[in-house]
Design a protein around this motif. Structure first.
Motif, PDB file in Angstrom:
ATOM      1  N   ASP A 105     -13.107  22.173  68.926  1.00 26.99           N
ATOM      2  CA  ASP A 105     -14.322  21.596  69.507  1.00 26.99           C
ATOM      3  C   ASP A 105     -15.100  22.633  70.316  1.00 26.99           C
ATOM      4  O   ASP A 105     -16.324  22.693  70.251  1.00 26.99           O
ATOM      5  CB  ASP A 105     -13.989  20.398  70.394  1.00 26.99           C
ATOM      6  N   GLU A 106     -14.391  23.441  71.085  1.00 28.45           N
ATOM      7  CA  GLU A 106     -15.058  24.489  71.878  1.00 28.45           C
ATOM      8  C   GLU A 106     -15.694  25.533  70.970  1.00 28.45           C
ATOM      9  O   GLU A 106     -16.799  26.009  71.240  1.00 28.45           O
ATOM     10  CB  GLU A 106     -14.053  25.142  72.825  1.00 28.45           C
ATOM     11  N   LEU A 107     -15.037  25.879  69.877  1.00 29.80           N
ATOM     12  CA  LEU A 107     -15.609  26.842  68.932  1.00 29.80           C
ATOM     13  C   LEU A 107     -16.854  26.269  68.259  1.00 29.80           C
ATOM     14  O   LEU A 107     -17.827  26.992  68.026  1.00 29.80           O
ATOM     15  CB  LEU A 107     -14.565  27.260  67.901  1.00 29.80           C
ATOM     16  N   ALA A 108     -16.838  24.981  67.969  1.00 29.34           N
ATOM     17  CA  ALA A 108     -18.013  24.337  67.381  1.00 29.34           C
ATOM     18  C   ALA A 108     -19.185  24.364  68.358  1.00 29.34           C
ATOM     19  O   ALA A 108     -20.330  24.613  67.955  1.00 29.34           O
ATOM     20  CB  ALA A 108     -17.682  22.901  66.980  1.00 29.34           C
ATOM     21  N   ILE A 109     -18.910  24.132  69.623  1.00 29.77           N
ATOM     22  CA  ILE A 109     -19.959  24.202  70.648  1.00 29.77           C
ATOM     23  C   ILE A 109     -20.532  25.615  70.716  1.00 29.77           C
ATOM     24  O   ILE A 109     -21.754  25.801  70.777  1.00 29.77           O
ATOM     25  CB  ILE A 109     -19.409  23.758  72.023  1.00 29.77           C
ATOM     26  N   LEU A 110     -19.677  26.627  70.697  1.00 23.59           N
ATOM     27  CA  LEU A 110     -20.144  28.013  70.737  1.00 23.59           C
ATOM     28  C   LEU A 110     -21.002  28.351  69.519  1.00 23.59           C
ATOM     29  O   LEU A 110     -22.017  29.043  69.640  1.00 23.59           O
ATOM     30  CB  LEU A 110     -18.958  28.977  70.835  1.00 23.59           C
ATOM     31  N   THR A 111     -20.608  27.850  68.364  1.00 23.93           N
ATOM     32  CA  THR A 111     -21.391  28.090  67.153  1.00 23.93           C
ATOM     33  C   THR A 111     -22.770  27.457  67.275  1.00 23.93           C
ATOM     34  O   THR A 111     -23.780  28.079  66.926  1.00 23.93           O
ATOM     35  CB  THR A 111     -20.641  27.529  65.921  1.00 23.93           C
ATOM     36  N   ASP A 112     -22.829  26.225  67.773  1.00 26.97           N
ATOM     37  CA  ASP A 112     -24.117  25.562  67.975  1.00 26.97           C
ATOM     38  C   ASP A 112     -24.979  26.322  68.979  1.00 26.97           C
ATOM     39  O   ASP A 112     -26.183  26.488  68.780  1.00 26.97           O
ATOM     40  CB  ASP A 112     -23.924  24.127  68.458  1.00 26.97           C
ATOM     41  N   LEU A 113     -24.363  26.779  70.069  1.00 27.86           N
ATOM     42  CA  LEU A 113     -25.106  27.525  71.090  1.00 27.86           C
ATOM     43  C   LEU A 113     -25.656  28.827  70.535  1.00 27.86           C
ATOM     44  O   LEU A 113     -26.763  29.245  70.878  1.00 27.86           O
ATOM     45  CB  LEU A 113     -24.216  27.803  72.305  1.00 27.86           C
ATOM     46  N   ARG A 114     -24.887  29.480  69.682  1.00 25.06           N
ATOM     47  CA  ARG A 114     -25.344  30.724  69.064  1.00 25.06           C
ATOM     48  C   ARG A 114     -26.603  30.464  68.240  1.00 25.06           C
ATOM     49  O   ARG A 114     -27.579  31.213  68.304  1.00 25.06           O
ATOM     50  CB  ARG A 114     -24.249  31.330  68.192  1.00 25.06           C
ATOM     51  N   GLY A 115     -26.605  29.383  67.474  1.00 20.78           N
ATOM     52  CA  GLY A 115     -27.780  29.037  66.677  1.00 20.78           C
ATOM     53  C   GLY A 115     -28.988  28.731  67.543  1.00 20.78           C
ATOM     54  O   GLY A 115     -30.101  29.171  67.257  1.00 20.78           O
TER      55      GLY A 115
END
Length: 120
Positions: A24-34
């Motif tokens: 879940d934290e990695l998914a949040i980081l991916t979204d933030l990167r975008g």
């Protein structure tokens, strides 16, 4: 490892992400990167004005990426998106061939979204 002021050094953050971050934290980081990329493109594009030197980025067709030129005109698309026409310094052969086929000028690329331009 909780993220505190002491733990936020780049090395500690990288270690946390690689060793302890959940899916879940990695998914949040991916979204933030975008989101960060979107914001950077918008900010970069906001500097576009007639007469400004720019570099074409994130373009399709790819041969347009890296071309440098001067903004000759700005306009809006039907959806209200800001667009620019750019007179490129040294048009590539592919652009010249397309211009010959389309009957337009070989050194002007029209209708480029501001997000595809970076100050040169």
């Amino acid at each position: 490892m909780p993220l505190t002021a002491e733990a936020t050094s780049p090395a500690n953050l990288a270690r946390y992400i690689s060793d302890l971050a959940t899916a879940d934290e990695l998914a949040i980081l991916t979204d933030l990167r975008g989101k960060r990329r979107e914001i950077l493109r918008a900010v970069r594009g906001s500097r576009v004005r007639t007469g400004v030197r720019v570099e074409l980025t994130n373009m399709k067709p790819k041969y347009l990426n890296g071309l440098v030129g001067t903004v000759t005109r700005t306009s809006k698309s039907k959806k209200g998106e800001p667009l620019a026409d750019v007179k490129v310094d040294a048009p590539p052969a592919a652009l010249l061939a397309k211009a010959r086929r389309d009957g337009g000028p070989a050194d002007i690329v029209e209708g480029i979204p501001f997000a595809g331009l970076a100050p040169a």
